[in-house]
Design an enzyme around this catalytic site. Structure first.
Site, PDB file in Angstrom:
ATOM      1  N   VAL A 253     -32.055  14.551  -5.884  1.00 24.15           N
ATOM      2  CA  VAL A 253     -32.721  16.306  -5.014  1.00 24.15           C
ATOM      3  C   VAL A 253     -34.191  15.823  -5.384  1.00 24.15           C
ATOM      4  O   VAL A 253     -35.226  16.615  -4.628  1.00 24.15           O
ATOM      5  CB  VAL A 253     -31.896  16.684  -6.180  1.00 24.15           C
TER       6      VAL A 253
ATOM      7  N   THR B  20     -28.997  22.609 -10.636  1.00 25.31           N
ATOM      8  CA  THR B  20     -28.001  23.629 -10.612  1.00 25.31           C
ATOM      9  C   THR B  20     -27.919  23.920 -11.697  1.00 25.31           C
ATOM     10  O   THR B  20     -27.276  23.176 -13.032  1.00 25.31           O
ATOM     11  CB  THR B  20     -26.608  22.556 -10.288  1.00 25.31           C
TER      12      THR B  20
ATOM     13  N   PHE C 261     -14.256  19.157   4.130  1.00 26.23           N
ATOM     14  CA  PHE C 261     -13.251  19.139   3.120  1.00 26.23           C
ATOM     15  C   PHE C 261     -12.044  19.330   3.089  1.00 26.23           C
ATOM     16  O   PHE C 261     -11.103  20.317   2.114  1.00 26.23           O
ATOM     17  CB  PHE C 261     -14.047  20.818   2.313  1.00 26.23           C
ATOM     18  N   LEU C 262     -11.184  19.012   4.083  1.00 25.66           N
ATOM     19  CA  LEU C 262      -9.607  19.721   4.169  1.00 25.66           C
ATOM     20  C   LEU C 262      -9.054  17.931   4.582  1.00 25.66           C
ATOM     21  O   LEU C 262      -8.060  18.139   5.175  1.00 25.66           O
ATOM     22  CB  LEU C 262      -9.642  21.070   5.786  1.00 25.66           C
TER      23      LEU C 262
ATOM     24  N   GLY D  80      -6.482  12.799  -0.134  1.00 28.78           N
ATOM     25  CA  GLY D  80      -6.728  11.458  -0.116  1.00 28.78           C
ATOM     26  C   GLY D  80      -6.934  11.319  -1.680  1.00 28.78           C
ATOM     27  O   GLY D  80      -5.841  12.072  -2.643  1.00 28.78           O
TER      28      GLY D  80
ATOM     29  N   CYS E 235     -21.900  16.276  -8.638  1.00 26.55           N
ATOM     30  CA  CYS E 235     -22.024  17.486  -8.109  1.00 26.55           C
ATOM     31  C   CYS E 235     -20.017  18.549  -8.734  1.00 26.55           C
ATOM     32  O   CYS E 235     -19.564  18.941  -9.566  1.00 26.55           O
ATOM     33  CB  CYS E 235     -22.341  17.937  -7.384  1.00 26.55           C
TER      34      CYS E 235
HETATM   35  P1  NAD Z   1     -30.686  12.501 -11.067  1.00 22.68           P
HETATM   36  O1  NAD Z   1     -30.194  12.403 -12.819  1.00 22.68           O
HETATM   37  O2  NAD Z   1     -30.629  12.072  -9.967  1.00 22.68           O
HETATM   38  O3  NAD Z   1     -32.563  12.774 -11.023  1.00 22.68           O
HETATM   39  C1  NAD Z   1     -33.140  13.500 -12.051  1.00 22.68           C
HETATM   40  C2  NAD Z   1     -34.275  13.017 -12.539  1.00 22.68           C
HETATM   41  O4  NAD Z   1     -34.916  14.017 -13.314  1.00 22.68           O
HETATM   42  C3  NAD Z   1     -34.369  11.655 -13.157  1.00 22.68           C
HETATM   43  O5  NAD Z   1     -34.921  10.837 -12.484  1.00 22.68           O
HETATM   44  C4  NAD Z   1     -34.505  11.976 -14.342  1.00 22.68           C
HETATM   45  O6  NAD Z   1     -35.780  10.647 -15.180  1.00 22.68           O
HETATM   46  C5  NAD Z   1     -35.777  13.528 -14.241  1.00 22.68           C
HETATM   47  N1  NAD Z   1     -36.005  13.596 -15.648  1.00 22.68           N
HETATM   48  C6  NAD Z   1     -35.344  14.350 -16.537  1.00 22.68           C
HETATM   49  N2  NAD Z   1     -35.522  14.761 -17.337  1.00 22.68           N
HETATM   50  C7  NAD Z   1     -37.064  15.338 -17.405  1.00 22.68           C
HETATM   51  C8  NAD Z   1     -38.280  15.265 -17.846  1.00 22.68           C
HETATM   52  N3  NAD Z   1     -38.548  16.364 -18.510  1.00 22.68           N
HETATM   53  N4  NAD Z   1     -39.610  15.167 -17.278  1.00 22.68           N
HETATM   54  C9  NAD Z   1     -39.621  14.525 -15.938  1.00 22.68           C
HETATM   55  N5  NAD Z   1     -38.610  14.128 -15.585  1.00 22.68           N
HETATM   56  C10 NAD Z   1     -37.395  13.826 -15.648  1.00 22.68           C
HETATM   57  O7  NAD Z   1     -30.563  14.031 -10.693  1.00 22.68           O
HETATM   58  P2  NAD Z   1     -29.692  14.561  -8.859  1.00 22.68           P
HETATM   59  O8  NAD Z   1     -28.458  14.169  -8.308  1.00 22.68           O
HETATM   60  O9  NAD Z   1     -31.183  14.791  -8.069  1.00 22.68           O
HETATM   61  O10 NAD Z   1     -29.797  16.272  -9.336  1.00 22.68           O
HETATM   62  C11 NAD Z   1     -30.892  17.032 -10.242  1.00 22.68           C
HETATM   63  C12 NAD Z   1     -29.999  18.669  -9.829  1.00 22.68           C
HETATM   64  O11 NAD Z   1     -29.766  19.161  -8.984  1.00 22.68           O
HETATM   65  C13 NAD Z   1     -28.531  18.392 -10.770  1.00 22.68           C
HETATM   66  O12 NAD Z   1     -28.697  19.891 -11.458  1.00 22.68           O
HETATM   67  C14 NAD Z   1     -27.814  18.769  -9.471  1.00 22.68           C
HETATM   68  O13 NAD Z   1     -26.473  19.052 -10.778  1.00 22.68           O
HETATM   69  C15 NAD Z   1     -28.344  19.094  -8.610  1.00 22.68           C
HETATM   70  N6  NAD Z   1     -27.613  18.640  -7.506  1.00 22.68           N
HETATM   71  C16 NAD Z   1     -27.564  17.920  -7.541  1.00 22.68           C
HETATM   72  C17 NAD Z   1     -27.023  17.313  -6.147  1.00 22.68           C
HETATM   73  C18 NAD Z   1     -26.822  16.056  -5.532  1.00 22.68           C
HETATM   74  O14 NAD Z   1     -25.791  15.287  -4.417  1.00 22.68           O
HETATM   75  N7  NAD Z   1     -26.860  14.551  -6.324  1.00 22.68           N
HETATM   76  C19 NAD Z   1     -26.362  18.154  -4.595  1.00 22.68           C
HETATM   77  C20 NAD Z   1     -27.270  19.274  -5.230  1.00 22.68           C
HETATM   78  C21 NAD Z   1     -27.385  19.668  -6.453  1.00 22.68           C
END
Ligand code: NAD
Length: 433
Positions: free
Chosen positions: A11, A121, A249-250, A253, A260
């Site tokens: 993200v 999230t 999403f239907l 599988g 997430c």
């Molecule tokens: P991720 O685990 O890929 O990345 C998180 C990053 O944050 C890591 O690189 C970590 O080193 C860094 N980090 C952690 N603590 C830190 C700090 N104190 N200071 C600086 N950096 C720090 O996570 P993601 O998949 O990108 O998800 C992030 C958020 O977005 C989550 O809450 C997730 O639920 C939400 N989200 C993810 C997606 C998805 O498809 N991956 C989609 C929508 C929402």
């Protein structure tokens, strides 16, 4: 605008790159030094279509930079995004330690008015928690406002999702801050929904839980189709064309996975229980999803007369096509179970094998789908990468030991597979007796 993004995961990195591409000056900060070092050399920490090009373009234009220094990044920015991980705890609740650490770091760094935007999230009420932590650390005379701006991008299509979202949700504590966020996002020309902070936090969970429930719903219809002789592919086409329902999403599988849906449904359920309003519908969606991958294994066990000593070719490891993310992958859950049951697994995935090797060194990793099929007692399609749809069945039959296909993603036409001399087992459709 000057923007800081804390957390350079899926993200944070996509958000930072897209804001830079829209002409803002962005610093992306991560505590993971190695990740930042690599990004400075334009090496991406994960595979996401189009990301490398966008990051490179904006770094070269000096609109995008990477740092481990949260202090400097926060001080030079008007808006600070939090995009750190919010993994599940053992009890289904959300581990907010990365968000709390980010809030404390922001609080220590702020020197003038800042807008802090939470993109991670997080359970409803976390906006207040972030605000309280920042208040504890920041100078008394400096004002900080905390916004909730949940992210809806999906891995594999993250860049296009971020550039062209269905809607942008802005949970703002004041009109002033809402206007600033509207200004930031106006270049995308997409609908914006301005709400309270708590409603925005809830919108994210309600959306993901609804989509997860839709998948579990159609999977349970598929399971009934198997017993009744109906075909889930015909059924979903007939159901999905109803505009009130929609076909996305239907797909039946082996169940949803990824970073997430599993954790967000568990978190919503946890919160609902905490508030004495248990969402039993979500609880059932989770239960169905946990069983779904193992139904394919049961079919294989029955058809092959047990799995001990059998060689299974596994096509796909990532939780969906277009990504190398293995977090909570149903494909990986199946592979792990096959190994537990004594099968030898030879796998091919176009993107996720490098990440899988340290997790499962016992898998035999192959160079392509045919190599994964070579000498196998059965082939399982576990992730619907496009090029798996176009494999040559005569060639597969030639290299395999026995002609069994377990199609966990219903990517093949059963008649075509059977005409090539295979025994075919899909999800929610007629299987061999
Ligand atoms: P991720 O685990 O890929 O990345 C998180 C990053 O944050 C890591 O690189 C970590 O080193 C860094 N980090 C952690 N603590 C830190 C700090 N104190 N200071 C600086 N950096 C720090 O996570 P993601 O998949 O990108 O998800 C992030 C958020 O977005 C989550 O809450 C997730 O639920 C939400 N989200 C993810 C997606 C998805 O498809 N991956 C989609 C929508 C929402």
């Amino acid at each position: 605008m000057n923007i800081a993004v804390i957390g350079v995961g899926y993200v944070g990195l996509v958000t930072g790159a897209v804001f830079a591409d829209l002409g803002n000056m962005v610093i992306c900060v991560d505590s993971h030094e190695d990740r930042i070092e690599k990004l400075r050399k334009l090496e991406m920490p994960f595979y996401e279509p189009g990301l490398e090009e966008m990051v490179t373009r904006n770094v070269e234009a000096k609109r995008l930079a990477f740092s481990t220094d949260t202090d400097t990044a926060v001080r030079r920015s008007e808006i600070v995004f939090i995009a750190v991980g919010t993994p599940a705890q053992e009890d289904g609740g959300t581990d907010l330690s990365q968000v709390e650490a980010s809030a404390a770091a922001i609080g220590r760094a702020v020197n003038d008015y800042k807008i802090v935007v939470n993109k991670s999230t997080v359970p409803v009420g976390t906006g207040d928690l972030v605000k309280n932590i920042i208040e504890r650390f920041k100078p008394k005379d400096v004002e900080v406002e905390v916004v909730s701006n949940p992210e809806f991008l999906a891995e594999g299509t993250a860049i296009s999702d971020a550039l062209s979202p269905d809607r942008i949700v802005i949970g703002a504590p004041s009109k002033r801050v809402a206007m600033k966020l509207i200004e930031l996002y106006s270049a995308l020309e997409k609908p914006m929904v301005v709400t309270s902070v708590r409603s925005a936090e809830m919108i994210k969970y309600a959306s993901n839980a609804f989509l997860a429930t839709k998948i579990s719903f159609i999977n349970s219809v598929a399971n009934l189709c198997e017993k009744t002789g109906a075909d889930i592919e015909e059924v979903t086409r007939g159901v999905g064309l109803d505009e009130r329902i929609g076909s996305r999403f239907l797909r039946a599988g082996i169940g949803y996975g990824g970073s997430c849906f599993p954790k967000d449904t568990e978190s919503l359920l946890y919160v609902s229980r905490k508030f004495g309003e248990e969402m039993t519908l979500v609880s059932e969606a989770i239960r169905i999803n946990k069983q779904q991958p193992y139904r394919l294994i049961e079919k294989a066990e029955k058809a092959l007369g047990g799995l001990k000593g059998k060689t299974i070719g596994a096509l796909g490891l990532s939780f969906k096509p277009g990504t190398d993310d293995l977090r909570d992958s149903s494909a990986l859950a199946i592979v792990a179970r096959l190994i537990e049951l004594g099968a030898r697994v030879q796998a091919y995935d176009p993107m996720a094998m490098e990440k899988c090797k340290p997790l499962h060194p016992e898998i035999n990793y192959c160079d392509d789908a045919y190599a994964a099929a070579a000498g196998a007692d059965a082939l399982m399609t576990l992730t619907e990468w496009n090029h798996f749809k176009q494999l040559s069945f005569p060639r597969l039959k030639e290299v395999m030991k026995s002609a069994f296909i377990f199609d966990g993603r219903n990517i093949y036409n059963p008649d075509t597979v059977r005409a090539a001399g295979f025994k075919y087992y899909g999800i929610g459709r007629e299987s061999e007796g």
